[in-house]
Design a protein around this motif. Structure first.
Motif, PDB file in Angstrom:
ATOM      1  N   VAL A  59     -12.329  35.044 -13.586  1.00  0.00           N
ATOM      2  CA  VAL A  59     -12.592  35.711 -14.663  1.00  0.00           C
ATOM      3  C   VAL A  59     -11.484  35.706 -15.597  1.00  0.00           C
ATOM      4  O   VAL A  59     -11.667  35.340 -16.765  1.00  0.00           O
ATOM      5  CB  VAL A  59     -13.688  36.799 -14.608  1.00  0.00           C
ATOM      6  N   HIS A  60     -10.583  36.390 -15.166  1.00  0.00           N
ATOM      7  CA  HIS A  60      -9.323  36.586 -15.973  1.00  0.00           C
ATOM      8  C   HIS A  60      -8.710  35.305 -16.365  1.00  0.00           C
ATOM      9  O   HIS A  60      -8.093  34.994 -17.474  1.00  0.00           O
ATOM     10  CB  HIS A  60      -8.363  37.314 -15.047  1.00  0.00           C
ATOM     11  N   GLN A  61      -8.448  34.376 -15.463  1.00  0.00           N
ATOM     12  CA  GLN A  61      -7.959  32.803 -15.841  1.00  0.00           C
ATOM     13  C   GLN A  61      -8.493  32.154 -16.833  1.00  0.00           C
ATOM     14  O   GLN A  61      -7.871  31.594 -17.655  1.00  0.00           O
ATOM     15  CB  GLN A  61      -7.749  32.045 -14.403  1.00  0.00           C
ATOM     16  N   HIS A  62     -10.102  32.329 -16.781  1.00  0.00           N
ATOM     17  CA  HIS A  62     -10.656  31.565 -17.732  1.00  0.00           C
ATOM     18  C   HIS A  62     -10.987  32.330 -19.137  1.00  0.00           C
ATOM     19  O   HIS A  62     -10.952  31.746 -20.400  1.00  0.00           O
ATOM     20  CB  HIS A  62     -12.175  31.055 -17.299  1.00  0.00           C
ATOM     21  N   ASP A  90     -11.588  31.183 -26.766  1.00  0.00           N
ATOM     22  CA  ASP A  90     -11.045  32.034 -28.053  1.00  0.00           C
ATOM     23  C   ASP A  90     -11.381  33.404 -27.910  1.00  0.00           C
ATOM     24  O   ASP A  90     -12.131  33.871 -27.239  1.00  0.00           O
ATOM     25  CB  ASP A  90     -11.968  31.592 -29.211  1.00  0.00           C
ATOM     26  N   LEU A  91     -10.613  34.334 -28.382  1.00  0.00           N
ATOM     27  CA  LEU A  91     -10.649  35.790 -28.408  1.00  0.00           C
ATOM     28  C   LEU A  91     -12.086  36.261 -28.764  1.00  0.00           C
ATOM     29  O   LEU A  91     -12.642  37.234 -28.358  1.00  0.00           O
ATOM     30  CB  LEU A  91      -9.460  36.378 -29.327  1.00  0.00           C
ATOM     31  N   ILE A 109     -19.956  33.210 -18.491  1.00  0.00           N
ATOM     32  CA  ILE A 109     -20.566  33.017 -19.730  1.00  0.00           C
ATOM     33  C   ILE A 109     -19.512  33.911 -20.747  1.00  0.00           C
ATOM     34  O   ILE A 109     -19.757  35.055 -20.644  1.00  0.00           O
ATOM     35  CB  ILE A 109     -21.912  33.377 -19.921  1.00  0.00           C
ATOM     36  N   TYR A 110     -18.658  33.330 -21.513  1.00  0.00           N
ATOM     37  CA  TYR A 110     -18.111  34.060 -22.519  1.00  0.00           C
ATOM     38  C   TYR A 110     -18.683  33.849 -23.595  1.00  0.00           C
ATOM     39  O   TYR A 110     -18.632  32.602 -24.500  1.00  0.00           O
ATOM     40  CB  TYR A 110     -16.618  33.629 -22.471  1.00  0.00           C
ATOM     41  N   GLU A 111     -18.911  34.850 -24.417  1.00  0.00           N
ATOM     42  CA  GLU A 111     -20.087  34.820 -25.498  1.00  0.00           C
ATOM     43  C   GLU A 111     -19.621  35.838 -26.693  1.00  0.00           C
ATOM     44  O   GLU A 111     -19.119  36.889 -26.489  1.00  0.00           O
ATOM     45  CB  GLU A 111     -21.312  35.351 -25.182  1.00  0.00           C
ATOM     46  N   LYS A 141     -17.937  22.480 -17.332  1.00  0.00           N
ATOM     47  CA  LYS A 141     -17.874  23.406 -18.414  1.00  0.00           C
ATOM     48  C   LYS A 141     -18.353  22.805 -19.688  1.00  0.00           C
ATOM     49  O   LYS A 141     -18.180  21.789 -19.922  1.00  0.00           O
ATOM     50  CB  LYS A 141     -16.344  23.353 -18.550  1.00  0.00           C
ATOM     51  N   THR A 142     -19.137  23.674 -20.393  1.00  0.00           N
ATOM     52  CA  THR A 142     -19.812  23.351 -21.395  1.00  0.00           C
ATOM     53  C   THR A 142     -20.097  24.425 -22.502  1.00  0.00           C
ATOM     54  O   THR A 142     -19.750  25.805 -22.153  1.00  0.00           O
ATOM     55  CB  THR A 142     -21.235  22.540 -21.200  1.00  0.00           C
ATOM     56  N   ASP A 143     -20.583  24.186 -24.031  1.00  0.00           N
ATOM     57  CA  ASP A 143     -20.694  25.315 -24.654  1.00  0.00           C
ATOM     58  C   ASP A 143     -22.219  25.723 -24.360  1.00  0.00           C
ATOM     59  O   ASP A 143     -22.893  25.160 -23.665  1.00  0.00           O
ATOM     60  CB  ASP A 143     -20.688  24.783 -26.179  1.00  0.00           C
ATOM     61  N   MET A 144     -22.382  27.068 -24.696  1.00  0.00           N
ATOM     62  CA  MET A 144     -23.491  27.680 -24.756  1.00  0.00           C
ATOM     63  C   MET A 144     -24.778  26.892 -25.240  1.00  0.00           C
ATOM     64  O   MET A 144     -25.880  27.093 -24.346  1.00  0.00           O
ATOM     65  CB  MET A 144     -23.654  29.078 -24.912  1.00  0.00           C
ATOM     66  N   GLU A 145     -24.800  26.404 -26.338  1.00  0.00           N
ATOM     67  CA  GLU A 145     -25.951  25.728 -26.788  1.00  0.00           C
ATOM     68  C   GLU A 145     -26.310  24.432 -26.076  1.00  0.00           C
ATOM     69  O   GLU A 145     -27.686  24.300 -25.530  1.00  0.00           O
ATOM     70  CB  GLU A 145     -25.624  25.191 -28.105  1.00  0.00           C
ATOM     71  N   SER A 146     -25.464  23.601 -25.377  1.00  0.00           N
ATOM     72  CA  SER A 146     -25.671  22.578 -24.450  1.00  0.00           C
ATOM     73  C   SER A 146     -26.087  23.032 -23.208  1.00  0.00           C
ATOM     74  O   SER A 146     -27.149  22.652 -22.808  1.00  0.00           O
ATOM     75  CB  SER A 146     -24.486  21.652 -24.427  1.00  0.00           C
TER      76      SER A 146
END
Length: 541
Positions: free
Chosen positions: A64-67, A72-73, A95-97, A126-131
């Protein structure tokens, strides 16, 4: 009560059952199977999580820390983690949101989703949330669970339909109680040896009476869960929150975002995970939500099931120092009985609050809920065909009987076919998105089964569908052993207790169905012989 009122209620009870009976069977039967969707059938459908999970809390926290350092912040506003030990999925999801305001002033969610292999925690996607959320990959377990929820019709149509079916079941129960007033006398009346018609009539009443509380609970919770997200939540948001549904959910659920300090401080996730496991060994933690990852005021929410709370418990920690704050239910911020009722809805509907034993009871009672509308329709068909002045033609009753056999027995067969299909996919097509394949296999099998009674006699079609289902259930165990090398003889070595247990239960069910078919077939043959002899005797006289 006046006889005229009873007749009207009887007519309402009959027509509600006739119109919605097959749909109610579909929902109730798939619900009985969906009780085991998570984690039992999910474990069975995914070879990677059949055995013990090798990754540790410290390793997961490090990932979790690595990814988190890679995104982006803005995406650290919320971090959602699906824990591998819960085995509710074939992958661990990070999931980073973040929340953003678009050009129209509307808030939107954006983020990055990492999928990790549960044991090695290596990235598989690895993908974006929308996809990611626009196309959810389904295995056979989640396919059945989604079908039960919305018939794969999507929102809002599917959820509204299943919610309304819950309401019609409540109507059938209420009218059935009124028209069958001698309930206590019918508790022990089951004349199995007399005739098929009497056995069917008694069976319909016995299943209805003995499990009336369960049927009522399933109807109410099903209607609520189906209609809540598409009607009740928007309505409540409109009345109290100016249409802001997210504000409504934030107010009533356990997750509360902190006021950001805008001061960087490491979130001690590994310490929190280890502390929660030591302090609450009775809970199975399935997911984590970190609000404000890396901020001094970050809050960490751990969601677990298995404790005293029917709907699960949420443990809350301060992120920067791993200090325990408190424990509350999912709707713990609601005072009084309201929060407890809302927390109980989902576990009461699916029976996932007391282990496998409670789930088994829920599945058996769920099957009785499925059989009640079908037995009612069968009674309507038989009475119509034997009536001196039937309301419809004989051909109408025959066609309806064929539709009943094809749709209901076909649904059972289509559900069972998903098991060998999943085994074949896992063996020869590992890693692919099998959603479309499962969709085509399920609905094509069901469609062909629906057509079968119309190309042959109803009796032969029923025999064909029943035998196919029973033998498929029996063959799943040896098929699983051949394709995955997972079986009873090596279960203590592999640790595949859940998947082997599923194989064993399916095999027992197949044998039981085969024996029931042989018994029922011989009974029906004797009844037909007796009726033929009686008719010949009357004609001779």
């Amino acid at each position: 009560m006046k006889s005229l009122t009873i007749k009207k209620l009887y007519k309402l009870h009959s027509w509600v059952g006739i119109i919605t009976g097959i749909l109610l069977f579909i929902i109730a039967f798939t619900g009985a199977v969906a009780v085991f969707a998570k984690p039992e059938l999910t474990v069975w459908a995914n070879n990677a999580i059949r055995g013990p999970i090798e990754s540790t809390s410290a390793q997961l926290a490090e990932k979790v820390h690595q990814h988190a350092a890679e995104v982006d912040l803005e995406y650290l506003e919320e971090v959602h983690i699906q824990l591998p030990d819960a085995k509710n999925s074939a992958s661990v999801r990070l999931i980073y949101e973040g929340h953003f305001i678009d050009e129209n002033g509307k808030e939107e969610h954006k983020g990055v989703v990492y999928e990790l292999e549960p044991n090695s925690l290596k990235i598989t996607n690895k993908t974006d949330m929308e996809s990611f959320f626009s196309h959810i990959k389904l295995n056979m377990a989640t396919f059945i669970a989604h079908f039960h929820a919305d018939l794969h019709l999507g929102r809002p149509i599917g959820l509204i339909l299943t919610g309304l079916l819950g309401l019609t079941l409540m109507v059938s129960i209420a009218t059935g109680i009124v028209i069958h007033r001698k309930i206590l006398a019918q508790l022990f009346t089951f004349r199995l040896s007399k005739s098929f018609s009497l056995a069917l009539n008694d069976g319909h009443k016995v299943m209805s009476v003995w499990a009336v509380l369960f049927h009522s609970m399933i109807a109410f919770t099903g209607a609520f869960l189906g209609l809540a997200t598409v009607i009740l939540v928007p309505a409540a948001a409109y009345v109290s929150f100016n249409g802001d549904q997210e504000k409504l959910i934030e107010t009533f659920t356990a997750i509360k975002p902190p006021i950001m300090a805008e001061v960087a401080a490491p979130t001690k996730l590994a310490t929190i995970l280890q502390a929660s496991e030591q302090q609450r060994p009775d809970l199975t933690f399935n997911r984590v939500a970190i609000m404000g990852y890396g901020d001094k005021n970050a809050l960490v929410y751990l969601f677990g099931t298995g404790g005293e709370q029917l709907g699960g418990e949420t443990l809350i920690y301060q992120g920067n120092n791993a200090e325990y704050i408190n424990t509350q239910a999912n709707f713990g911020r609601l005072e009084g009985i309201t929060g407890k009722i809302l927390d109980a809805m989902f576990p009461l509907h699916f029976g996932n609050f007391g282990g496998v034993f409670i789930k088994a009871i829920w599945a058996i009672l769920g099957l009785s809920t499925a059989l009640i509308p079908i037995s009612g329709i069968m009674l309507w068909i038989e009475r119509g065909m034997n009536a001196k002045h039937p309301a419809h033609s004989r051909e109408t009753y025959i066609r309806f009987n064929k539709l009943l056999i094809g749709s209901c027995a076909g649904l059972v067969l289509a559900t069972v076919v998903l098991f060998p299909t999943q085994l074949i996919v896992n063996k020869w097509y590992p890693g692919i998105d099998a959603t479309s394949l499962l969709f085509y296999v399920f609905f094509i099998t069901w469609f062909l089964a629906c057509c079968l009674p119309f190309v042959m006699s109803a009796k032969k079609a029923m025999q064909c569908l029943t035998l196919s289902t029973s033998w498929l259930l029996i063959l799943i165990m040896p098929m699983d052993a051949i394709l995955t090398n997972s079986h009873l003889l090596n279960v203590f070595v592999t640790g595949h207790y859940v998947s082997v247990g599923v194989d064993l239960v399916l095999c027992i069910m197949g044998i039981a169905l085969l024996l029931m078919y042989q018994k029922l077939n011989s009974t029906l043959s004797l009844n037909e012989t007796y009726q033929t002899s009686t008719l010949q005797l009357k004609e001779g006289i």
